[in-house]
Enzyme design. Structure first.
Site, short mmCIF file in Angstrom:
data_model
loop_
_atom_site.label_atom_id
_atom_site.label_comp_id
_atom_site.label_asym_id
_atom_site.label_seq_id
_atom_site.Cartn_x
_atom_site.Cartn_y
_atom_site.Cartn_z
N ARG A 124 0.81 -1.22 0.00
CA ARG A 124 0.00 0.00 0.00
C ARG A 124 0.84 1.26 0.00
O ARG A 124 0.27 2.36 -0.01
CB ARG A 124 -0.87 0.00 1.25
CG ARG A 124 -2.35 -0.28 1.03
CD ARG A 124 -2.98 -0.23 2.39
NE ARG A 124 -4.39 -0.08 2.41
CZ ARG A 124 -5.27 -1.09 2.44
NH1 ARG A 124 -4.86 -2.33 2.36
NH2 ARG A 124 -6.53 -0.84 2.54
N ARG A 131 -21.57 -2.75 2.17
CA ARG A 131 -20.83 -3.81 2.85
C ARG A 131 -20.90 -3.61 4.36
O ARG A 131 -20.99 -4.56 5.12
CB ARG A 131 -19.37 -3.80 2.37
CG ARG A 131 -18.49 -4.86 3.01
CD ARG A 131 -17.15 -4.98 2.29
NE ARG A 131 -16.16 -4.04 2.80
CZ ARG A 131 -14.93 -3.89 2.30
NH1 ARG A 131 -14.54 -4.61 1.26
NH2 ARG A 131 -14.09 -3.03 2.81
N ARG A 155 -17.70 -4.32 9.92
CA ARG A 155 -16.45 -3.54 9.97
C ARG A 155 -16.77 -2.09 10.28
O ARG A 155 -17.46 -1.42 9.52
CB ARG A 155 -15.71 -3.64 8.64
CG ARG A 155 -14.89 -4.91 8.53
CD ARG A 155 -14.17 -4.98 7.22
NE ARG A 155 -13.37 -3.79 6.93
CZ ARG A 155 -12.53 -3.71 5.92
NH1 ARG A 155 -12.38 -4.75 5.11
NH2 ARG A 155 -11.83 -2.62 5.72
N ARG A 165 -10.18 6.90 4.03
CA ARG A 165 -9.46 5.75 3.46
C ARG A 165 -9.16 5.98 1.98
O ARG A 165 -8.08 5.65 1.51
CB ARG A 165 -10.26 4.47 3.65
CG ARG A 165 -10.15 3.94 5.06
CD ARG A 165 -11.34 3.09 5.45
NE ARG A 165 -11.44 1.88 4.68
CZ ARG A 165 -12.59 1.21 4.50
NH1 ARG A 165 -13.72 1.67 5.02
NH2 ARG A 165 -12.60 0.10 3.82
#
Ligand code: ADP
Length: 189
Positions: free
Chosen positions: A89, A128, A134, A146
């Site tokens: 990343r 999601r 989450r 993010r």
């Protein structure tokens, strides 16, 4: 050995496509997000430190994730290959991965980037979040953070692999099977 990096922003579909690749090619899935969440569940010191950052949508330090990947590579010697998902990343992580693989006489074959626009990403992640449990998927501000981290720190990783001639971008919007077909065509080239 078939070693792949699956690349793309949060919500691009890396996990979904990884599952299909594992089934087809018998690869080992190495997701740093999953490894970090396992540390959190196990209540380790590393997990507790990582959670503070993950809950803010910030990347955990390179040394932490590189160490986790190193352990897994040592554990899984003799695998048919690896899919790296959510890693590297940062460019520093990409360099470290090349060094680690070199130590095992291995290398990355393709870096496959799933391209999805920000609007679609936000919708997918919020969806999601309804079922994943989450915390980082349940709040639009965190999702934005993010995606911002991705743009600043992760997007440059594409250039790293492009300069090695390994970057392959594909459209990540469409039918799951159709996207998988494009990935298979790259692998079997
Ligand atoms: P997603 O790509 O859907 O956001 P992940 O499960 O890959 O989710 O990662 C969740 C969080 O874990 C990230 O927002 C980040 O805080 C941390 N993380 C995962 N992988 C890495 C990595 N390679 N380097 C730094 N932080 C990471």
């Amino acid at each position: 050995m078939l070693n792949l990096v699956l690349f793309g922003p949060p919500g691009a579909g890396k996990g979904t496509q990884s599952a299909k690749l594992i089934e087809k090619y018998g690869l080992i899935h190495l997701s740093t997000g999953d490894l970090l969440r396992a540390e959190i569940t196990a209540g380790t010191d590393l997990g507790q430190e990582a959670k503070k950052l993950m809950d803010q949508g910030i990347l955990v330090p390179d040394s932490v994730v590189i160490g986790m990947i190193e352990n897994k590579l040592n554990e899984k010697k003799g695998a048919a290959g690896f899919i790296f998902d959510g890693f590297p990343r940062t460019v520093a992580q990409a360099e470290a991965l090349d060094n680690l693989l070199e130590g095992h006489q291995l290398s990355i074959k393709h870096m496959i980037s799933l391209e999805v626009n920000q609007e679609e990403l936000t919708q997918r992640l919020l969806e999601r979040g309804k079922t994943s449990g989450r915390p980082d998927d349940q709040n639009e501000e965190l999702i934005r953070k993010r995606v911002q981290e991705y743009g600043e720190k992760t997007a440059p990783v594409a250039g790293y692999y492009d300069s090695q001639g390994k970057f392959q971008g594909i459209n990540g919007i469409g039918e799951i099977e159709e996207i998988f077909g494009q990935i298979v065509r790259i692998i079997e080239g």
